[in-house]
Structure formats: C-alpha cells, structure tokens
Design an enzyme around this catalytic site. Structure first.
Site, short mmCIF file in Angstrom:
data_model
loop_
_atom_site.label_atom_id
_atom_site.label_comp_id
_atom_site.label_asym_id
_atom_site.label_seq_id
_atom_site.Cartn_x
_atom_site.Cartn_y
_atom_site.Cartn_z
N ASP A 112 1.79 -1.36 -8.11
CA ASP A 112 1.21 -1.76 -6.83
C ASP A 112 0.49 -0.59 -6.17
OD1 ASP A 112 2.16 -4.28 -7.06
OD2 ASP A 112 3.52 -4.21 -5.35
N HIS A 139 4.12 0.06 4.84
CA HIS A 139 5.23 -0.05 3.88
C HIS A 139 5.71 1.31 3.36
CE1 HIS A 139 4.96 -4.35 3.76
NE2 HIS A 139 3.75 -4.36 3.25
N ASP A 159 -4.16 -9.99 6.75
CA ASP A 159 -3.69 -10.93 5.73
C ASP A 159 -2.92 -12.09 6.34
OD1 ASP A 159 -1.63 -9.26 6.47
OD2 ASP A 159 -1.19 -8.55 4.45
#
Length: 497
Positions: free
Chosen positions: A107, A148, A271
């Site tokens: 990721d 994050h 998002d």
C-alpha cells in the site's frame, strides 16, 4: 469588509478571512506507481482550477519549506525517518527486513523522491500551523492530510503524519486543539497519537465495518486523561448529505461549546464523495463543503488539509470549491478552460450529482449514534485548563513578506502551469503519466491495523512523547515564502505529457 485576524468578532459568516495557501509546484510530479490509486497529480489539478477561477489572488500563496529530520522526529521514531530518508527503489531489495518492519512496500510503495514528497507535504501542514499561530485565520495545504501514518510505520498510503506534526505546532500557542476528520477512512494515526491527552480532541466520521483500517468504533473514547476526548462516528454505505449533517452539526456544535479549542484542524479527505474509486459514501461536493463552511463559522483559526480521494477529477472539484468556501466566495459551476479541462467532460462543471445508491444508515441508527456521542460529551469537564511550565519556542517566520512582490506575475496561471513551457525535471523524481481514469478499480487493502494497546504505561505512548519531550531547536523557519521569480520555477516544471 476588513480582513480580520484570529480575534474575529462573532457574527455573520460573510466576514472576510485572511487565508494562507501552501503549494509546491513539484508535488504533482511524485508518482506512487502504475495502478496505484493515490495520485499526487490531483494536487496539481486542484491548483490549476484555483488559478483559473481567480482564487489565488485572494490568498497569500506560499511555497512550503521542506520539513527537516528533526521536524519529523517530533512525532516519528528516529530510525523510521532515517529509513525513509535512505530507501530508494534501487536499494529496497537489500532491505526487505526493514521494509516489513516499517510496513513499506505494498500500500505504501517505495518510489523516486519518496522522502522529498514527505518533506513537502509535511512542511505545508506545519507551515500552515505556524501561520495560524502568527495571525492567519485559515491555512490550506491540500497536499497534506495523510492521517494513517504511525510513529514507527507507514499505513494506508501515508508515510509521515503531517497532521500530528501540525497539531504539535499549534499546541505551542493554544491550550486545546480540535481535530475533525471527514475522510471516509478512520483517522487512526491522529487518534492514536493523542489518545491519552485532554489537550487534543479527535472527532472522526468514517465508514466502519469490514473496511480499512478496521478501527474507529463508537466505543473507542480515549484513555486516562484522554477519556472522552476521542469521538468516533461509525457510518454505513450510501450516507447522503442530509444524514451526514444530521450527525455532523449537532456533534461538532457541542464539541465547540464544551471543548472550546483555540485552533481546529479539518481533514477534508474527498474519498467520502459520491463516486469515489475506493469509497462507498454518497456525499455531494456541496454537502462535503458544508463541513468546511460550518467549521469556518466559529471564527476559530482553521487548518484545512487534504487526505484521501481517488477519483481525481472530483477531488480537484471538491478542494477547489472548498477553497472558495474558505475565502467566502461562491464560484460558478461552469468550469473555465484550463490545461486539465478534458478530465472534467462531458459536462465540464464543478459540481456532480450524487448517485441513487441506497443509504444504509437508518434514522434510528443515526439517532442512537448521535445520542451516545452527545452523552459522552456531557461527561467532559468544560474546557480543561492547561498549566504551561515552559512553553516551546515559537517557530519564526521570515521578516520580509514577499507574497505581494510581483503579485501579478506570480498569480498568472500560465506562469507555472502552462504545459507548453514545461521541461523535464532534472532530478530523480519520476514524472507521473497523465492517464484517463482506470476502468477497473484496484481492490483495496483490507488488512486491519493493529488495535491500540492501552495499559498502565500509556503515558509513555507516542502522544506523551510528542507532547512532553524537549522542544526541537529551531534555527530555520518552517515556512518559505514563494519565490518572487516564478519563471525560474516554471523552467523546472514537468515535461509535457
């Protein structure tokens, strides 16, 4: 109306604000890799819209000063930052053990210029905090918002947590800071950093369930001194504007009344918009921007940062419109011609209609969530006081404000955005290939984050380290005023694609 300072009188929301906007022309050139949904190019698209809508002339436009190692280590572990500084695509095969240790590689891939990218987006958010501490009303860094990232590892496309670093800067000046997150993903990295303190309240509105990062239950409320200072608003698929604000406005209104923050950081992850590649909410751009408008109405110093957003034409639309909201300007729906105009066909409008997807958030469920969170807020001591024994020194700004120098030239949209004048960038940064939206959505990484462990040693967590350690020595400003001569900058922009 006059441009006010941080002590704006309460009253109509039409009061003009002093807005500072951070942008590095190179940021759109970084490239996570073929097929990766995170595309820094969206920041360049947003900037082009701002230029052609004429919004740049109403803001102080600043180029962020790149964050240095010591800046990043105010929160992150030294060995993690050292790893990010040294890793390259050529050396990563020799460092597999460290890649696994720091969660880098899938990721969060290794790409050319990775560390420079981190320095750039973190520098914008810290610089924004510095400007708020020095009298700016609203600071904007659309390249930031990477919520994050953890103290010792990357996560969810995020490498360093610019939000935590900006909040630490704000805490030098303000006793209490509020963090609000409207990204579809839980703001786990920021919540975790401040989970045990009452000086920072975190409020996250997010999709909860079988969804990355898997944290953010309504029962996660903070620990120790931080109990009830973490609020989580778990939502289901298809939430629309009306349902979202049924929760957002009463909860945030109560938070502002009880917590009384000296500054607010709003993460505007796009998002959560309808039609996002990785998202499943159904917010319109105006519904998303209503959160910005609501936070602006409290007349509290406000830092706006970006975040997620993977249908990049809609990300640019959203952040352009929200910049207008910050400035108190309504911009027209018909989009002006610009270098990325073809992305916005066939309608070439700023706003897009939400879909007819099912809203799985029943009114009963929303009422239960709202009542539980308002009940938690009722248990708080109003506006906890903080004793400053020794306040960290303020980060200094350059004395000369060059923002108005050659303003006409600097705000000319062609000066740093004209594709025909671009030359290859003489650096190790790989330029992004401009490609149409992929037809197939990349499946999202579903591995849940490790859950927080809280125990008697909670005071030694990352938040305690970040809040209590000796302040870093600051010998350079965290903000670099944009260069006067933008023609030089345009010579180093990207090759025509």
């Amino acid at each position: 109306m006059d441009t006010g300072g941080n002590s704006l009188p309460s009253g109509p929301d039409g009061v003009k604000r002093k807005v500072c906007y951070f942008y590095d022309p190179e940021v759109g050139n970084y490239y996570y890799g073929q097929g990766h949904p995170m595309k820094p190019h969206r920041i360049r698209m947003t900037h082009a819209l701002l230029a052609h809508y004429g919004l740049l002339q109403d803001m102080q436009v600043l180029k962020p000063f790149p964050a240095k190692d010591r800046d990043l280590c105010r929160f992150h572990a030294d060995d993690y930052i050292s790893f990010l500084r040294t890793i390259t695509p050529e050396t990563q095969q020799d460092l597999l053990r460290q890649l696994k240790r720091f969660n880098v590689g899938e990721d969060c891939p290794v790409f050319d210029g990775l560390y420079s990218f981190c320095q750039t987006y973190a520098g914008g958010s810290v610089g924004g905090a510095v400007k708020l501490n020095h009298g700016c009303d609203i600071a904007i860094n659309w390249a930031g918002g990477l919520h994050h990232a953890k103290k010792c590892e990357a996560s969810g496309f995020c490498y360093v947590n610019d939000i935590v670093l900006a909040i630490l800067e704000l805490l030098k000046q303000h006793e209490r800071v509020l963090y609000v997150d409207i990204d579809i993903h839980h703001g786990d990295g920021v919540e975790e950093a401040f989970y045990t303190t009452d000086r920072v309240m975190t409020v996250s509105f997010h999709k909860f369930g079988d969804y990355f990062p898997g944290t953010g239950d309504v029962r996660d409320i903070g620990y120790g001194k931080g109990k009830y200072y973490s609020l989580n608003v778990p939502l289901d698929d298809g939430i629309d504007d009306e349902s979202y604000h049924f929760l957002f406005k009463p909860i945030i209104g109560k938070v502002m009344e009880v917590f009384r923050p000296g500054a607010v950081v709003l993460q505007c992850g796009a998002d959560s918009l309808s039609g996002d590649r990785l998202g499943c909410f159904n917010l319109s751009i105006k519904g998303h921007a209503e959160c910005v408008k609501f936070m602006r109405s409290f007349n509290v110093p406000l830092l706006l940062v970006g975040g997620g957003g993977y249908t990049i034409r809609n990300v640019a639309r959203c952040w352009c419109y929200e910049t207008g909201v910050a400035l108190g300007k309504e911009i027209e729906d018909n989009m002006p011609q610009h270098e990325y105009y073809e992305y916005f066909g066939p309608d070439y409008t700023l706003h897009v209609a939400p879909s007819n997807m099912e809203n799985k958030n029943s009114r009963q469920l929303l009422e239960e969530i709202r009542d539980e969170l308002l009940n938690n807020l009722s248990k708080l001591q109003h506006a906890p006081s903080v004793q400053f024994q020794e306040r960290p020194p303020d980060t200094k700004l350059p004395e000369d404000d060059e923002d108005q120098v050659d303003a006409d030239e600097r705000w000319d949209p062609d000066s740093d955005m004209d594709e025909d004048d671009r030359k290859p960038l003489p650096s190790r940064v790989k330029r992004e290939i401009i490609e149409p939206e992929p037809k197939v959505l990349e499946s999202q990484k579903g591995n849940s984050e490790q859950t927080r462990g809280v125990d008697a040693t909670a005071d030694e967590t990352a938040s305690a380290k970040a809040l209590n350690e000796d302040p870093m020595a600051i010998d350079e400003p965290s903000v670099k005023i944009e260069q006067e001569n933008t023609s030089k900058a345009s010579d180093q922009l990207y090759a025509k694609t």
